[in-house]
Design a protein around this motif. Structure first.
Motif, PDB file in Angstrom:
ATOM      1  N   ARG A  50      36.419 -56.830 -27.171  1.00 39.82           N
ATOM      2  CA  ARG A  50      36.662 -57.405 -25.833  1.00 39.82           C
ATOM      3  C   ARG A  50      38.170 -57.567 -25.570  1.00 39.82           C
ATOM      4  NH1 ARG A  50      31.958 -59.940 -27.570  1.00 39.82           N
ATOM      5  NH2 ARG A  50      33.039 -61.662 -28.568  1.00 39.82           N
ATOM      6  N   ARG A  51      38.900 -57.978 -26.576  1.00 41.58           N
ATOM      7  CA  ARG A  51      40.336 -58.195 -26.410  1.00 41.58           C
ATOM      8  C   ARG A  51      41.091 -56.875 -26.203  1.00 41.58           C
ATOM      9  NH1 ARG A  51      42.026 -62.067 -31.080  1.00 41.58           N
ATOM     10  NH2 ARG A  51      43.976 -62.082 -29.935  1.00 41.58           N
ATOM     11  N   TYR A  52      40.696 -55.838 -26.907  1.00 40.97           N
ATOM     12  CA  TYR A  52      41.323 -54.527 -26.699  1.00 40.97           C
ATOM     13  C   TYR A  52      40.987 -53.985 -25.310  1.00 40.97           C
ATOM     14  CZ  TYR A  52      43.156 -53.721 -31.411  1.00 40.97           C
ATOM     15  OH  TYR A  52      43.883 -53.789 -32.568  1.00 40.97           O
ATOM     16  N   ALA A  53      39.753 -54.187 -24.848  1.00 36.35           N
ATOM     17  CA  ALA A  53      39.361 -53.697 -23.521  1.00 36.35           C
ATOM     18  C   ALA A  53      40.241 -54.308 -22.438  1.00 36.35           C
ATOM     19  CB  ALA A  53      37.885 -54.006 -23.257  1.00 36.35           C
ATOM     20  N   VAL A  54      40.550 -55.593 -22.570  1.00 31.45           N
ATOM     21  CA  VAL A  54      41.434 -56.252 -21.602  1.00 31.45           C
ATOM     22  C   VAL A  54      42.808 -55.597 -21.636  1.00 31.45           C
ATOM     23  CG1 VAL A  54      42.660 -58.412 -21.102  1.00 31.45           C
ATOM     24  CG2 VAL A  54      40.207 -58.453 -21.603  1.00 31.45           C
ATOM     25  N   ARG A  55      43.329 -55.375 -22.826  1.00 32.49           N
ATOM     26  CA  ARG A  55      44.670 -54.784 -22.957  1.00 32.49           C
ATOM     27  C   ARG A  55      44.702 -53.364 -22.390  1.00 32.49           C
ATOM     28  NH1 ARG A  55      48.910 -53.742 -22.045  1.00 32.49           N
ATOM     29  NH2 ARG A  55      50.788 -53.906 -23.284  1.00 32.49           N
ATOM     30  N   LEU A  56      43.647 -52.607 -22.565  1.00 32.57           N
ATOM     31  CA  LEU A  56      43.595 -51.237 -22.042  1.00 32.57           C
ATOM     32  C   LEU A  56      43.564 -51.190 -20.518  1.00 32.57           C
ATOM     33  CD1 LEU A  56      41.252 -49.536 -24.627  1.00 32.57           C
ATOM     34  CD2 LEU A  56      43.567 -48.790 -24.027  1.00 32.57           C
ATOM     35  N   GLY A  57      43.218 -52.285 -19.870  1.00 37.97           N
ATOM     36  CA  GLY A  57      43.157 -52.329 -18.419  1.00 37.97           C
ATOM     37  C   GLY A  57      44.486 -52.648 -17.753  1.00 37.97           C
ATOM     38  N   ARG A  58      45.507 -52.910 -18.523  1.00 35.18           N
ATOM     39  CA  ARG A  58      46.806 -53.265 -17.943  1.00 35.18           C
ATOM     40  C   ARG A  58      47.578 -52.022 -17.503  1.00 35.18           C
ATOM     41  NH1 ARG A  58      49.677 -57.772 -21.489  1.00 35.18           N
ATOM     42  NH2 ARG A  58      51.381 -56.857 -20.304  1.00 35.18           N
ATOM     43  N   ASP A  59      48.412 -52.199 -16.509  1.00 38.48           N
ATOM     44  CA  ASP A  59      49.194 -51.084 -15.961  1.00 38.48           C
ATOM     45  C   ASP A  59      50.184 -50.486 -16.953  1.00 38.48           C
ATOM     46  OD1 ASP A  59      47.918 -51.194 -13.512  1.00 38.48           O
ATOM     47  OD2 ASP A  59      49.438 -52.494 -12.611  1.00 38.48           O
ATOM     48  N   ASP A  60      50.669 -51.281 -17.896  1.00 43.55           N
ATOM     49  CA  ASP A  60      51.683 -50.796 -18.837  1.00 43.55           C
ATOM     50  C   ASP A  60      51.085 -50.255 -20.138  1.00 43.55           C
ATOM     51  OD1 ASP A  60      50.829 -53.192 -19.922  1.00 43.55           O
ATOM     52  OD2 ASP A  60      52.839 -53.918 -20.383  1.00 43.55           O
ATOM     53  N   VAL A  61      49.832 -49.854 -20.098  1.00 43.41           N
ATOM     54  CA  VAL A  61      49.115 -49.435 -21.300  1.00 43.41           C
ATOM     55  C   VAL A  61      49.763 -48.221 -21.982  1.00 43.41           C
ATOM     56  CG1 VAL A  61      47.437 -47.913 -20.139  1.00 43.41           C
ATOM     57  CG2 VAL A  61      46.788 -49.118 -22.253  1.00 43.41           C
ATOM     58  N   ARG A  62      50.488 -47.418 -21.226  1.00 42.21           N
ATOM     59  CA  ARG A  62      51.133 -46.223 -21.795  1.00 42.21           C
ATOM     60  C   ARG A  62      52.588 -46.466 -22.216  1.00 42.21           C
ATOM     61  NH1 ARG A  62      48.145 -41.710 -20.913  1.00 42.21           N
ATOM     62  NH2 ARG A  62      46.550 -41.849 -19.306  1.00 42.21           N
ATOM     63  N   THR A  63      53.091 -47.661 -21.991  1.00 40.35           N
ATOM     64  CA  THR A  63      54.497 -47.953 -22.243  1.00 40.35           C
ATOM     65  C   THR A  63      54.728 -48.295 -23.711  1.00 40.35           C
ATOM     66  OG1 THR A  63      54.719 -48.796 -19.995  1.00 40.35           O
ATOM     67  CG2 THR A  63      56.435 -49.426 -21.582  1.00 40.35           C
ATOM     68  N   ARG A  64      55.636 -47.558 -24.316  1.00 36.28           N
ATOM     69  CA  ARG A  64      56.029 -47.854 -25.694  1.00 36.28           C
ATOM     70  C   ARG A  64      57.074 -48.974 -25.675  1.00 36.28           C
ATOM     71  NH1 ARG A  64      56.556 -42.290 -29.213  1.00 36.28           N
ATOM     72  NH2 ARG A  64      54.312 -41.921 -29.382  1.00 36.28           N
ATOM     73  N   PRO A  65      56.905 -49.991 -26.510  1.00 35.09           N
ATOM     74  CA  PRO A  65      57.842 -51.112 -26.517  1.00 35.09           C
ATOM     75  C   PRO A  65      59.214 -50.751 -27.089  1.00 35.09           C
ATOM     76  CG  PRO A  65      56.219 -51.392 -28.234  1.00 35.09           C
ATOM     77  CD  PRO A  65      55.792 -50.187 -27.432  1.00 35.09           C
ATOM     78  N   ALA A  66      59.264 -49.695 -27.875  1.00 38.98           N
ATOM     79  CA  ALA A  66      60.520 -49.230 -28.467  1.00 38.98           C
ATOM     80  C   ALA A  66      60.322 -47.787 -28.909  1.00 38.98           C
ATOM     81  CB  ALA A  66      60.900 -50.098 -29.663  1.00 38.98           C
ATOM     82  N   GLU A  67      61.405 -47.084 -29.078  1.00 38.33           N
ATOM     83  CA  GLU A  67      61.324 -45.702 -29.542  1.00 38.33           C
ATOM     84  C   GLU A  67      60.628 -45.659 -30.903  1.00 38.33           C
ATOM     85  OE1 GLU A  67      64.316 -42.114 -30.774  1.00 38.33           O
ATOM     86  OE2 GLU A  67      64.931 -43.445 -29.145  1.00 38.33           O
ATOM     87  N   GLY A  68      59.693 -44.750 -31.042  1.00 40.79           N
ATOM     88  CA  GLY A  68      58.990 -44.588 -32.310  1.00 40.79           C
ATOM     89  C   GLY A  68      57.839 -45.548 -32.532  1.00 40.79           C
ATOM     90  N   VAL A  69      57.577 -46.453 -31.581  1.00 40.50           N
ATOM     91  CA  VAL A  69      56.488 -47.430 -31.706  1.00 40.50           C
ATOM     92  C   VAL A  69      55.387 -47.048 -30.716  1.00 40.50           C
ATOM     93  CG1 VAL A  69      55.835 -49.862 -31.458  1.00 40.50           C
ATOM     94  CG2 VAL A  69      58.092 -49.254 -32.358  1.00 40.50           C
ATOM     95  N   TRP A  70      54.154 -47.071 -31.171  1.00 41.47           N
ATOM     96  CA  TRP A  70      53.028 -46.709 -30.319  1.00 41.47           C
ATOM     97  C   TRP A  70      52.911 -47.626 -29.104  1.00 41.47           C
ATOM     98  CZ3 TRP A  70      48.844 -46.145 -34.663  1.00 41.47           C
ATOM     99  CH2 TRP A  70      48.883 -44.845 -35.185  1.00 41.47           C
ATOM    100  N   SER A  71      52.407 -47.054 -28.031  1.00 40.95           N
ATOM    101  CA  SER A  71      52.028 -47.826 -26.847  1.00 40.95           C
ATOM    102  C   SER A  71      50.698 -48.518 -27.132  1.00 40.95           C
ATOM    103  CB  SER A  71      51.867 -46.885 -25.649  1.00 40.95           C
ATOM    104  OG  SER A  71      50.731 -46.053 -25.843  1.00 40.95           O
ATOM    105  N   PRO A  72      50.303 -49.493 -26.301  1.00 43.98           N
ATOM    106  CA  PRO A  72      48.983 -50.097 -26.472  1.00 43.98           C
ATOM    107  C   PRO A  72      47.855 -49.052 -26.437  1.00 43.98           C
ATOM    108  CG  PRO A  72      50.310 -51.495 -25.086  1.00 43.98           C
ATOM    109  CD  PRO A  72      51.103 -50.222 -25.294  1.00 43.98           C
ATOM    110  N   LEU A  73      47.993 -48.026 -25.611  1.00 46.48           N
ATOM    111  CA  LEU A  73      46.990 -46.962 -25.568  1.00 46.48           C
ATOM    112  C   LEU A  73      46.907 -46.234 -26.905  1.00 46.48           C
ATOM    113  CD1 LEU A  73      44.965 -45.140 -24.106  1.00 46.48           C
ATOM    114  CD2 LEU A  73      46.925 -43.816 -23.242  1.00 46.48           C
ATOM    115  N   GLU A  74      48.051 -45.909 -27.475  1.00 42.55           N
ATOM    116  CA  GLU A  74      48.055 -45.208 -28.763  1.00 42.55           C
ATOM    117  C   GLU A  74      47.481 -46.095 -29.874  1.00 42.55           C
ATOM    118  OE1 GLU A  74      51.818 -42.335 -28.855  1.00 42.55           O
ATOM    119  OE2 GLU A  74      52.249 -44.272 -27.874  1.00 42.55           O
ATOM    120  N   TYR A  75      47.817 -47.386 -29.845  1.00 42.23           N
ATOM    121  CA  TYR A  75      47.228 -48.301 -30.824  1.00 42.23           C
ATOM    122  C   TYR A  75      45.708 -48.353 -30.658  1.00 42.23           C
ATOM    123  CZ  TYR A  75      51.361 -50.410 -32.982  1.00 42.23           C
ATOM    124  OH  TYR A  75      52.493 -50.639 -33.713  1.00 42.23           O
ATOM    125  N   ALA A  76      45.231 -48.389 -29.426  1.00 36.04           N
ATOM    126  CA  ALA A  76      43.783 -48.434 -29.187  1.00 36.04           C
ATOM    127  C   ALA A  76      43.100 -47.173 -29.716  1.00 36.04           C
ATOM    128  CB  ALA A  76      43.494 -48.628 -27.702  1.00 36.04           C
TER     129      ALA A  76
END
Length: 182
Positions: A50-76
């Motif tokens: 349920r918690r991942y589903a909420v995170r996947l619904g956010r607009d910034d799901v494809r945004t990597r927080p830093a170079e070389g770090v997965w985005s929330p979508l990639e983590y999912a």
């Protein structure tokens, strides 16, 4: 939903041996294996779904927080695959009926590149992730009694039991939730 990233390049590979989380709490995400009952794993997995589903619904799901770090979508995407791998490994232990089993190697970074996680559709991933969590939760509800102590070896020689595999798995899920929400 945001547009797919053409090619953000690979993330930084993680070659750390995280089995230490079975012996002491994780200083990053706070997971404590000693305080976690393997019988609670199915509920933990369903809550994480349920918690991942909420995170996947956010607009910034494809945004990597830093170079070389997965985005929330990639983590999912990674967590979806981890659920499948860990369910399969538990099934292998149970099929071994107490005999030592050997897990095949799984390269998470190679999988991420081959599947091009960054190009995934968040809605599809949300559905697949929910299914993977439910399948894993169902599998981790099966062991009882001495089955929790049935042994296995990872390809790098790390020793597991069904119990320690469950705890290691839950740390991975918990840690990646921390990654995408902190």
């Amino acid at each position: 939903m945001s547009e797919p990233v053409t090619d953000p390049g690979p993330s930084t590979p993680d070659d750390a041996d995280w089995t230490w989380v079975l012996e002491r709490p994780c200083p990053d995400c706070g997971f404590d294996a000693a305080a976690t009952d393997p019988a609670a794993v199915p509920g933990i997995l369903r809550d994480a779904s349920r918690r991942y589903a909420v995170r996947l619904g956010r607009d910034d799901v494809r945004t990597r927080p830093a170079e070389g770090v997965w985005s929330p979508l990639e983590y999912a995407c990674h967590v979806r695959d981890v659920c499948d791998v860990m369910r399969g490994r538990l099934e292998q232990i149970l099929e071994g009926e107490g005999s030592l089993v050997q897990f095949a190697n799984w390269d998470q970074d190679e999988t991420a590149l081959e599947a091009q996680y960054w190009r995934s559709d968040p809605e599809v991933v949300a559905r697949e992730l929910g299914e993977a969590f439910e399948s894993a939760a169902t599998a981790y509800a099966l062991p009882s009694g001495t089955q929790w102590e049935w042994p296995a070896l990872r390809s790098n020689g790390s020793q597991f039991t069904a119990r320690t595999l469950a705890l290691y798995f839950v740390h991975d899920i918990h840690h990646h939730l921390w990654d995408v929400t902190s």
